[in-house]
Design a protein around this motif. Structure first.
Motif, mmCIF file in Angstrom:
data_model
loop_
_atom_site.group_PDB
_atom_site.id
_atom_site.type_symbol
_atom_site.label_atom_id
_atom_site.label_comp_id
_atom_site.label_asym_id
_atom_site.label_seq_id
_atom_site.Cartn_x
_atom_site.Cartn_y
_atom_site.Cartn_z
ATOM 1 N N ALA A 127 0.929 -1.363 0.027
ATOM 2 C CA ALA A 127 0.046 -0.083 0.054
ATOM 3 C C ALA A 127 0.781 1.225 0.082
ATOM 4 N N SER A 128 1.749 1.247 0.729
ATOM 5 C CA SER A 128 2.966 2.374 0.747
ATOM 6 C C SER A 128 3.398 2.777 -0.468
ATOM 7 N N VAL A 129 3.808 1.567 -1.271
ATOM 8 C CA VAL A 129 4.701 1.626 -2.640
ATOM 9 C C VAL A 129 3.534 1.989 -3.426
ATOM 10 N N SER A 130 2.018 1.743 -3.396
ATOM 11 C CA SER A 130 1.178 2.267 -4.242
ATOM 12 C C SER A 130 0.911 3.598 -4.177
ATOM 13 N N VAL A 131 0.882 4.087 -3.019
ATOM 14 C CA VAL A 131 0.733 5.761 -2.921
ATOM 15 C C VAL A 131 1.797 6.593 -3.390
ATOM 16 N N ALA A 132 3.084 6.049 -3.140
ATOM 17 C CA ALA A 132 4.084 6.642 -3.796
ATOM 18 C C ALA A 132 4.253 6.623 -5.169
ATOM 19 N N VAL A 133 4.081 5.424 -5.604
ATOM 20 C CA VAL A 133 3.986 5.590 -7.162
ATOM 21 C C VAL A 133 3.085 6.277 -7.954
ATOM 22 N N ASN A 134 1.819 6.121 -7.443
ATOM 23 C CA ASN A 134 0.710 6.828 -7.853
ATOM 24 C C ASN A 134 1.006 8.469 -7.970
ATOM 25 N N PHE A 135 1.625 8.967 -6.772
ATOM 26 C CA PHE A 135 2.129 10.457 -6.759
ATOM 27 C C PHE A 135 3.094 10.546 -7.943
ATOM 28 N N LEU A 136 4.202 9.696 -8.036
ATOM 29 C CA LEU A 136 5.207 9.770 -9.070
ATOM 30 C C LEU A 136 4.831 10.043 -10.459
ATOM 31 N N VAL A 137 3.580 9.062 -10.611
ATOM 32 C CA VAL A 137 3.082 8.937 -12.084
ATOM 33 C C VAL A 137 2.444 10.152 -12.293
ATOM 34 N N GLN A 138 1.481 10.788 -11.176
ATOM 35 C CA GLN A 138 0.825 11.722 -11.578
ATOM 36 C C GLN A 138 1.330 13.152 -11.831
ATOM 37 N N GLY A 140 4.644 13.098 -13.074
ATOM 38 C CA GLY A 140 5.667 13.094 -14.106
ATOM 39 C C GLY A 140 6.768 12.602 -14.020
ATOM 40 N N TYR A 141 6.942 12.214 -12.792
ATOM 41 C CA TYR A 141 8.400 11.720 -12.327
ATOM 42 C C TYR A 141 8.883 10.247 -12.887
ATOM 43 N N VAL A 142 7.635 9.561 -13.087
ATOM 44 C CA VAL A 142 7.766 8.003 -13.283
ATOM 45 C C VAL A 142 6.715 7.748 -14.416
ATOM 46 N N ARG A 143 6.878 6.774 -15.256
ATOM 47 C CA ARG A 143 5.768 6.467 -16.078
ATOM 48 C C ARG A 143 5.433 5.057 -15.768
ATOM 49 N N ARG A 144 4.270 4.613 -16.041
ATOM 50 C CA ARG A 144 3.593 3.107 -15.790
ATOM 51 C C ARG A 144 3.504 2.434 -17.245
ATOM 52 N N GLU A 145 4.263 1.164 -17.239
ATOM 53 C CA GLU A 145 4.344 0.291 -18.106
ATOM 54 C C GLU A 145 3.399 -0.861 -17.845
ATOM 55 N N ARG A 146 2.636 -1.667 -18.799
ATOM 56 C CA ARG A 146 2.033 -2.845 -18.327
ATOM 57 C C ARG A 146 2.662 -3.911 -18.922
ATOM 58 N N ASP A 147 2.951 -4.931 -18.130
ATOM 59 C CA ASP A 147 3.812 -6.251 -18.793
ATOM 60 C C ASP A 147 2.382 -7.285 -18.902
ATOM 61 N N PRO A 148 2.028 -7.410 -20.305
ATOM 62 C CA PRO A 148 0.994 -8.099 -20.657
ATOM 63 C C PRO A 148 1.059 -9.592 -20.356
ATOM 64 N N GLN A 149 2.339 -10.247 -20.150
ATOM 65 C CA GLN A 149 2.449 -11.300 -20.006
ATOM 66 C C GLN A 149 2.224 -11.809 -18.467
ATOM 67 N N ARG A 150 2.556 -10.955 -17.715
ATOM 68 C CA ARG A 150 2.591 -11.488 -16.257
ATOM 69 C C ARG A 150 1.474 -10.465 -15.787
ATOM 70 N N ARG A 151 0.892 -9.583 -16.115
ATOM 71 C CA ARG A 151 -0.482 -8.839 -15.654
ATOM 72 C C ARG A 151 0.254 -8.051 -14.564
ATOM 73 N N ARG A 152 1.304 -7.169 -14.834
ATOM 74 C CA ARG A 152 1.729 -6.413 -13.792
ATOM 75 C C ARG A 152 2.001 -5.158 -14.341
ATOM 76 N N ASP A 153 2.147 -4.195 -13.422
ATOM 77 C CA ASP A 153 2.943 -2.759 -13.813
ATOM 78 C C ASP A 153 4.268 -2.906 -13.409
ATOM 79 N N ILE A 154 5.008 -1.799 -14.569
ATOM 80 C CA ILE A 154 6.228 -1.885 -14.183
ATOM 81 C C ILE A 154 6.270 -0.053 -14.174
ATOM 82 N N TYR A 155 7.368 0.323 -13.245
ATOM 83 C CA TYR A 155 7.288 1.732 -13.165
ATOM 84 C C TYR A 155 8.892 2.157 -13.557
ATOM 85 N N VAL A 156 8.716 3.041 -14.462
ATOM 86 C CA VAL A 156 9.977 3.485 -15.156
ATOM 87 C C VAL A 156 10.258 4.852 -15.144
#
Length: 223
Positions: A127-138, A140-156
């Motif tokens: 949950a802590s990571v989720s809050v942090a990455v959502n802030f970073l994505v919002q 513009g510090y980080v972008r979110r990629e989707r891994d279609p094979q493993r159905r997970r998000d990758i933060y870049v």
């Protein structure tokens, strides 16, 4: 410093407070808190009882505190650098957990982490990571990629992240500036309030537009 003070420091670190905020609550200087935490395990390893015991032992020996624990490995310089970068990010306004996630991404080999990797590496809750990455994505510090094979998000964190963060931040400030200018007209440009708002809004608008132009001009440095 009392053992109760050290317990309050530990509680503040656990809550993600900055050194400055902990210092304010204890009526101490920020440098005092920084030294206390740095010489007793750092933000991720600070334990109030061990810190108090170590301080008592040092006082009895009459010797200065070591910069690092004796068991520190060759990675100590890197760890110190990471902590310093986190502190700078916190002072600039980032929440501590968000700063830790951002710095971990910045210092990763390819600038990529999954949420599970961040959780494991930082030893925090998903949950802590989720809050942090959502802030970073919002912001513009980080972008979110989707891994279609493993159905997970990758933060870049990529080169364009610096540009994107400036654009998003400047847009928010620009909206505030123009809102102030609109309010100035509503109050009347000949009134003291209207003049104050108009001057502030115009100043911010000019500065932000200059910053946008500069970011566009120097964006090629990131390619």
């Amino acid at each position: 410093m009392t053992q109760q003070d050290r317990q309050r420091i530990a509680a503040g670190l656990a809550d993600g407070l900055s050194y400055a905020e902990i210092a304010r609550r204890l009526d101490r200087t920020t440098s005092t808190i920084s030294r206390e935490v740095g010489r007793n395990g750092g933000p991720g390893g600070y334990r109030p009882q061990q810190a108090h015991h170590a301080t008592v032992q040092r006082a009895r020996r009459g010797t200065p505190a070591p910069a690092r624990a004796a068991s520190a490995s060759a990675s100590a310089p890197s760890s110190t650098m990471e902590e310093e970068i986190i502190e700078l990010a916190v002072r600039s306004g980032l929440p501590r957990m968000t700063a830790r996630v951002h710095v971990d991404l910045l210092l990763s080999e390819d600038g990529r982490r999954t949420a599970a990797e961040l959780t494991r590496r930082l030893k925090v809750s998903p949950a802590s990571v989720s809050v942090a990455v959502n802030f970073l994505v919002q912001h513009g510090y980080v972008r979110r990629e989707r891994d279609p094979q493993r159905r997970r998000d990758i933060y870049v964190v990529d080169d364009d992240a610096w540009y994107n963060s400036i654009v998003i931040s400047s847009q928010q400030t620009l909206e505030s500036a123009r809102a102030a200018m609109a309010a100035a007209e509503a109050f009347g440009l000949d009134s003291p309030v209207g003049q104050r708002l108009a001057k502030g809004g115009t100043f911010l608008e000019r500065v932000i537009l200059d910053m946008r132009e500069s970011a566009d001009r120097w964006r090629t440095l990131l390619t």
